[in-house]
Design a protein around this motif. Structure first.
Motif: not given
Length: 542
Positions: A94-99
């Motif tokens: 599971l990938v959680i990424s901000s920008t």
């Protein structure tokens, strides 16, 4: 199999302690009377995060706790700690990424992303199941959640199988993130739970992860005890030193953390919006999770009203329907400008007041003008920023680049080192427009320099001379010494404007490494990348 007991919520333990005890007892009772180990193996789950301000990291760690309660062997890990090739060894990711910035990857995800795009060397991820949660801000238009979107698409190209659609979150991400996690666990259901009893699922909602009473969902009513203008009378800027009382809150913060502040819209702006739409301020409207209240109060405290005057409808709209279309007024995060060791019952902020004109129409920042002009008491909570901590060892050299309000966390770092008697060398680069009117915290900084606590101080006041000078130029001028400090193990920190300053400072750092380290441009870039990976180069940019 024996029935696994559950430590009741009434027991004198925190949620984390109950979860650990439940897991321990489950392990004990999963063994047979003859000491045989049960054959069930927990399904592995990697929760990978790319985080700039700490939101993605916090979500990942919280989700890992929940996943372990659901029968997974889950772990949360920052992208800086893995290479893309490592993913080929995983089953569920599971990938959680901000920008941040203009659609850029978080700092801790840059090297990982580059590794996913190496011609001929990108990993094959066939057999890997994944899903992506992207964090962003709709105000950024086309670059909204761009980092998460790119990661999602690239994982698919490399052969990974998407088990649940990507979810793109605006700044108010709690509900969307919860919906995504439920969808993911449903998609993976039966994998971890087959033949295994699932016990209490630990989902911390009423308290923060640290067990504190006051948090984002229940902020502490902090009284404003000091509001001091830091600029001189002739300055074009208005920067405030704000001190809030934490007495009786039990809140604990570390240097590098941010303070989340609940803000309110300007009453005059709210009145203009209500009048422009033809509504009455006293009409009752329903606000999700809060019930009924006056429209004026709802717009003042709970919804964004910026830009609404320029979007008046051609025909009258129903007030409740209109309210349902508005964006939530979210807390604002500010870098903490104090050490709790030096200020046990207070938390300090350094806030630049935003005011400007567009076509003769005055505009002002919602949060900054509220704090500077109308705030008496504000709801506050601590936003943990694990990525922006001072050096672990008190003897480690520290280089800080913080022009303007970017000085905030470095005032905290220096207060902390002074309070703890740390002996490491300290070097500060600070700048603003004019020294006579914009030297924020001048008395404190000059005192630290005078007694030797601040080993080096380089100032860049851009408008004190014909040719503008900025902090990155001071870095280049002192490049040889800066390189020596880096080779001695110094940690390098940057705080402030993301759009220009942070990029220019990064470019200057690479130039210093190349010139004084005798490296090619590629080798200098690799050196800087290693600083980031080793958590010796950290940025708090906005």
């Amino acid at each position: 199999m024996n029935t696994v007991p559950i430590i009741p919520e009434s027991a004198p333990f925190t949620a984390d302690q109950r979860a650990w005890l439940n897991g321990f007892l489950a392990g004990v009772l999963s063994r047979g009377q003859a000491g045989e180990v049960a054959t069930e193996v927990q399904e592995p789950l990697l929760i990978l995060f790319g985080s700039q301000s700490g939101n993605a990291e916090s979500l990942a760690k919280k989700l890992a706790k929940e996943a372990n309660g659901r029968g997974f062997q889950a772990r949360a890990c920052g992208m800086e700690a893995l290479s893309p090739a490592d993913l080929s060894k995983e089953k569920n990711v599971l990938v959680i990424s901000s920008t941040w910035g203009e659609g850029e990857m978080p700092d801790n995800a840059v090297a990982f992303w580059e590794g996913m795009n190496l011609n001929g060397s990108s990993p094959k991820l066939n057999g890997v199941r994944y899903s992506v949660l992207a964090l962003g801000d709709l105000n950024y238009g086309e670059t909204f959640c761009l980092a998460g979107r790119m990661l999602d698409e690239r994982l698919e190209v490399l052969g990974a199988a998407r088990v649940h659609p990507r979810v793109d979150c605006d700044v108010d991400f709690d509900d969307a993130a919860k919906g995504w996690s439920e969808g993911v666990f449903k998609a993976l259901s039966g994998v971890a739970e087959k033949g295994k009893q699932v016990n209490e699922v630990v989902v911390v909602e009423s308290e923060s992860e640290s067990g504190e009473k006051y948090h984002k969902g229940n902020p502490f009513p902090a009284a404003l005890v000091k509001n001091v203008k830091l600029n001189g009378e002739v300055s074009a800027k208005d920067t405030r030193h704000l001190a809030f009382s934490l007495e009786g809150s039990g809140l604990v913060y570390e240097t590098g953390d941010a303070l989340g502040v609940r803000v309110k819209n300007c009453p005059e702006v709210v009145e203009r919006v209500i009048k422009g739409y033809g509504f009455e301020g006293d009409v009752l409207v329903s606000v999700p999770k809060l019930g009924e209240m006056r429209l004026f109060d709802a717009l003042t405290e709970h919804f964004e009203v910026r830009g609404l005057m320029g979007k008046l409808p051609e025909k009258q709209v129903e007030v409740q329907e209109w309210v349902g279309s508005l964006r939530k007024l979210n807390p604002r995060l500010y870098s903490i400008a104090s050490s709790q060791k030096a200020n046990p019952d207070e938390v300090h902020l350094c806030v630049g007041v935003v005011k400007y004109d567009v076509d003769g129409v005055g505009h002002k920042g919602v949060a900054s003008t509220y704090l500077a002009e109308r705030c008496v008491e504000a709801g506050g909570f601590v936003h943990t920023a694990e990525h922006f901590r001072g050096p672990g060892g008190g003897g480690t050299p520290m280089i800080m680049v913080g022009p303007g309000t970017g000085i905030a966390p470095f005032r905290a770092f220096l207060q902390e080192r002074q309070a703890t008697g740390a002996k490491g060398k300290n070097w500060l680069f600070f700048g603003d427009q004019y020294r006579v009117s914009d030297y924020l915290y001048e008395d404190e900084i000059e005192a630290w320099k005078a007694d030797g606590f601040l080993t080096r101080l380089d100032l860049a006041f851009s408008r004190d001379q014909v040719e503008k000078i900025y902090v990155q130029q001071r870095m280049l001028e002192k490049g040889e010494e800066l390189w020596k400090w880096l080779e001695e193990g110094a940690h390098f920190y940057v705080c402030g404007d993301a759009s220009r300053m942070a990029k220019d400072v990064d470019a200057a750092l690479r130039e210093v490494v190349a010139q004084h380290g005798g490296k090619t441009a590629d080798a200098a870039a690799a050196y800087v990348a290693e600083l980031k990976k080793g958590k010796r180069y950290a940025r708090d940019v906005y």
